[in-house]
Design a protein around this motif. Structure first.
Motif, PDB file in Angstrom:
ATOM      1  N   UNK A   3     -36.135 -49.492 107.656  1.00  0.00           N
ATOM      2  CA  UNK A   3     -36.921 -49.399 108.882  1.00  0.00           C
ATOM      3  C   UNK A   3     -38.385 -49.281 108.509  1.00  0.00           C
ATOM      4  N   UNK A   4     -39.259 -49.628 109.432  1.00  0.00           N
ATOM      5  CA  UNK A   4     -40.676 -49.363 109.186  1.00  0.00           C
ATOM      6  C   UNK A   4     -40.893 -47.856 109.350  1.00  0.00           C
ATOM      7  N   UNK A   5     -41.938 -47.309 108.736  1.00  0.00           N
ATOM      8  CA  UNK A   5     -42.216 -45.875 108.926  1.00  0.00           C
ATOM      9  C   UNK A   5     -42.352 -45.496 110.405  1.00  0.00           C
ATOM     10  N   UNK A   6     -42.911 -46.376 111.209  1.00  0.00           N
ATOM     11  CA  UNK A   6     -43.055 -46.095 112.648  1.00  0.00           C
ATOM     12  C   UNK A   6     -41.695 -45.991 113.327  1.00  0.00           C
ATOM     13  N   UNK A   7     -40.791 -46.931 113.031  1.00  0.00           N
ATOM     14  CA  UNK A   7     -39.442 -46.879 113.600  1.00  0.00           C
ATOM     15  C   UNK A   7     -38.714 -45.609 113.157  1.00  0.00           C
ATOM     16  N   UNK A   8     -38.888 -45.259 111.902  1.00  0.00           N
ATOM     17  CA  UNK A   8     -38.223 -44.078 111.341  1.00  0.00           C
ATOM     18  C   UNK A   8     -38.726 -42.790 111.985  1.00  0.00           C
ATOM     19  N   UNK A   9     -39.981 -42.776 112.388  1.00  0.00           N
ATOM     20  CA  UNK A   9     -40.589 -41.582 112.960  1.00  0.00           C
ATOM     21  C   UNK A   9     -39.904 -41.144 114.253  1.00  0.00           C
ATOM     22  N   UNK A  10     -39.403 -42.109 115.034  1.00  0.00           N
ATOM     23  CA  UNK A  10     -38.870 -41.811 116.355  1.00  0.00           C
ATOM     24  C   UNK A  10     -37.344 -41.651 116.415  1.00  0.00           C
ATOM     25  N   UNK A  11     -36.638 -41.785 115.342  1.00  0.00           N
ATOM     26  CA  UNK A  11     -35.169 -41.722 115.366  1.00  0.00           C
ATOM     27  C   UNK A  11     -34.663 -40.747 114.320  1.00  0.00           C
ATOM     28  N   UNK A  12     -34.841 -39.440 114.555  1.00  0.00           N
ATOM     29  CA  UNK A  12     -34.547 -38.464 113.509  1.00  0.00           C
ATOM     30  C   UNK A  12     -33.489 -37.442 113.906  1.00  0.00           C
ATOM     31  N   UNK A  13     -32.783 -36.961 112.873  1.00  0.00           N
ATOM     32  CA  UNK A  13     -31.912 -35.789 112.980  1.00  0.00           C
ATOM     33  C   UNK A  13     -31.770 -35.189 111.584  1.00  0.00           C
ATOM     34  N   UNK A  14     -31.334 -33.957 111.529  1.00  0.00           N
ATOM     35  CA  UNK A  14     -31.217 -33.245 110.255  1.00  0.00           C
ATOM     36  C   UNK A  14     -29.761 -33.245 109.791  1.00  0.00           C
ATOM     37  N   UNK A  15     -29.567 -33.473 108.484  1.00  0.00           N
ATOM     38  CA  UNK A  15     -28.226 -33.406 107.896  1.00  0.00           C
ATOM     39  C   UNK A  15     -28.280 -32.564 106.625  1.00  0.00           C
ATOM     40  N   UNK A  16     -27.123 -32.105 106.208  1.00  0.00           N
ATOM     41  CA  UNK A  16     -27.003 -31.391 104.942  1.00  0.00           C
ATOM     42  C   UNK A  16     -27.417 -32.334 103.819  1.00  0.00           C
ATOM     43  N   UNK A  17     -28.089 -31.809 102.829  1.00  0.00           N
ATOM     44  CA  UNK A  17     -28.619 -32.636 101.730  1.00  0.00           C
ATOM     45  C   UNK A  17     -27.503 -33.432 101.043  1.00  0.00           C
ATOM     46  N   UNK A  18     -26.297 -32.856 100.962  1.00  0.00           N
ATOM     47  CA  UNK A  18     -25.173 -33.531 100.302  1.00  0.00           C
ATOM     48  C   UNK A  18     -24.693 -34.754 101.085  1.00  0.00           C
ATOM     49  N   UNK A  19     -25.002 -34.803 102.380  1.00  0.00           N
ATOM     50  CA  UNK A  19     -24.566 -35.913 103.231  1.00  0.00           C
ATOM     51  C   UNK A  19     -25.640 -36.980 103.429  1.00  0.00           C
ATOM     52  N   UNK A  20     -26.732 -36.895 102.683  1.00  0.00           N
ATOM     53  CA  UNK A  20     -27.864 -37.789 102.926  1.00  0.00           C
ATOM     54  C   UNK A  20     -27.840 -39.095 102.137  1.00  0.00           C
ATOM     55  N   UNK A  21     -27.064 -39.173 101.078  1.00  0.00           N
ATOM     56  CA  UNK A  21     -27.035 -40.394 100.265  1.00  0.00           C
ATOM     57  C   UNK A  21     -26.505 -41.549 101.110  1.00  0.00           C
ATOM     58  N   UNK A  22     -27.237 -42.650 101.091  1.00  0.00           N
ATOM     59  CA  UNK A  22     -26.862 -43.829 101.852  1.00  0.00           C
ATOM     60  C   UNK A  22     -27.423 -43.841 103.267  1.00  0.00           C
ATOM     61  N   UNK A  23     -28.112 -42.765 103.652  1.00  0.00           N
ATOM     62  CA  UNK A  23     -28.731 -42.688 104.972  1.00  0.00           C
ATOM     63  C   UNK A  23     -30.201 -43.100 104.865  1.00  0.00           C
ATOM     64  N   UNK A  24     -30.821 -43.354 106.015  1.00  0.00           N
ATOM     65  CA  UNK A  24     -32.222 -43.753 106.042  1.00  0.00           C
ATOM     66  C   UNK A  24     -33.082 -42.503 106.191  1.00  0.00           C
ATOM     67  N   UNK A  25     -34.004 -42.317 105.269  1.00  0.00           N
ATOM     68  CA  UNK A  25     -34.857 -41.135 105.248  1.00  0.00           C
ATOM     69  C   UNK A  25     -35.796 -41.110 106.450  1.00  0.00           C
ATOM     70  N   UNK A  26     -36.019 -39.909 106.995  1.00  0.00           N
ATOM     71  CA  UNK A  26     -36.907 -39.742 108.133  1.00  0.00           C
ATOM     72  C   UNK A  26     -38.149 -38.948 107.818  1.00  0.00           C
ATOM     73  N   UNK A  27     -38.352 -38.593 106.555  1.00  0.00           N
ATOM     74  CA  UNK A  27     -39.538 -37.832 106.168  1.00  0.00           C
ATOM     75  C   UNK A  27     -39.996 -38.243 104.776  1.00  0.00           C
ATOM     76  N   UNK A  28     -41.271 -38.023 104.513  1.00  0.00           N
ATOM     77  CA  UNK A  28     -41.841 -38.314 103.199  1.00  0.00           C
ATOM     78  C   UNK A  28     -41.746 -37.040 102.367  1.00  0.00           C
ATOM     79  N   UNK A  29     -41.102 -37.130 101.208  1.00  0.00           N
ATOM     80  CA  UNK A  29     -40.983 -35.961 100.334  1.00  0.00           C
ATOM     81  C   UNK A  29     -41.607 -36.304  98.996  1.00  0.00           C
TER      82      UNK A  29
END
Length: 79
Positions: A3-29
């Motif tokens: 996704x573009x960073x703009x698209x990613x900004x508007x479609x977010x939810x929080x998940x456990x870190x162990x469940x994040x692999x293969x998902x689209x990141x919603x924040x810059x770390x």
């Protein structure tokens, strides 16, 4: 990039870190040091990137941009 960073900004939810692999990141770390972003909004979270973040955290790095500084969860894009 999934996704573009703009698209990613508007479609977010929080998940456990162990469940994040293969998902689209919603924040810059960015671990400091060295101060180079490991994941950015819209990017697919790989196991390698997750391991880099966890190792940096274990080594005492500051995680700039992470909404959960303990890195027990991460914001992803819910698409």
């Amino acid at each position: 990039m999934q996704l573009t960073p703009r698209e990613a900004f508007f479609a977010k939810r929080r998940v456990d870190i162990k469940d994040s692999v293969g998902k689209i990141c919603g924040e810059l770390i960015c671990p400091y040091p060295p101060g180079i972003p490991v994941v950015i909004p819209g990017e697919l979270i790989s196991e390698r990137a997750l391991n880099v973040l966890l190792q940096a955290k274990a080594g005492g790095a500051t995680l700039s941009g992470a909404s959960d500084l303990s890195l027990s969860s991460i914001v992803i894009c819910d698409v």
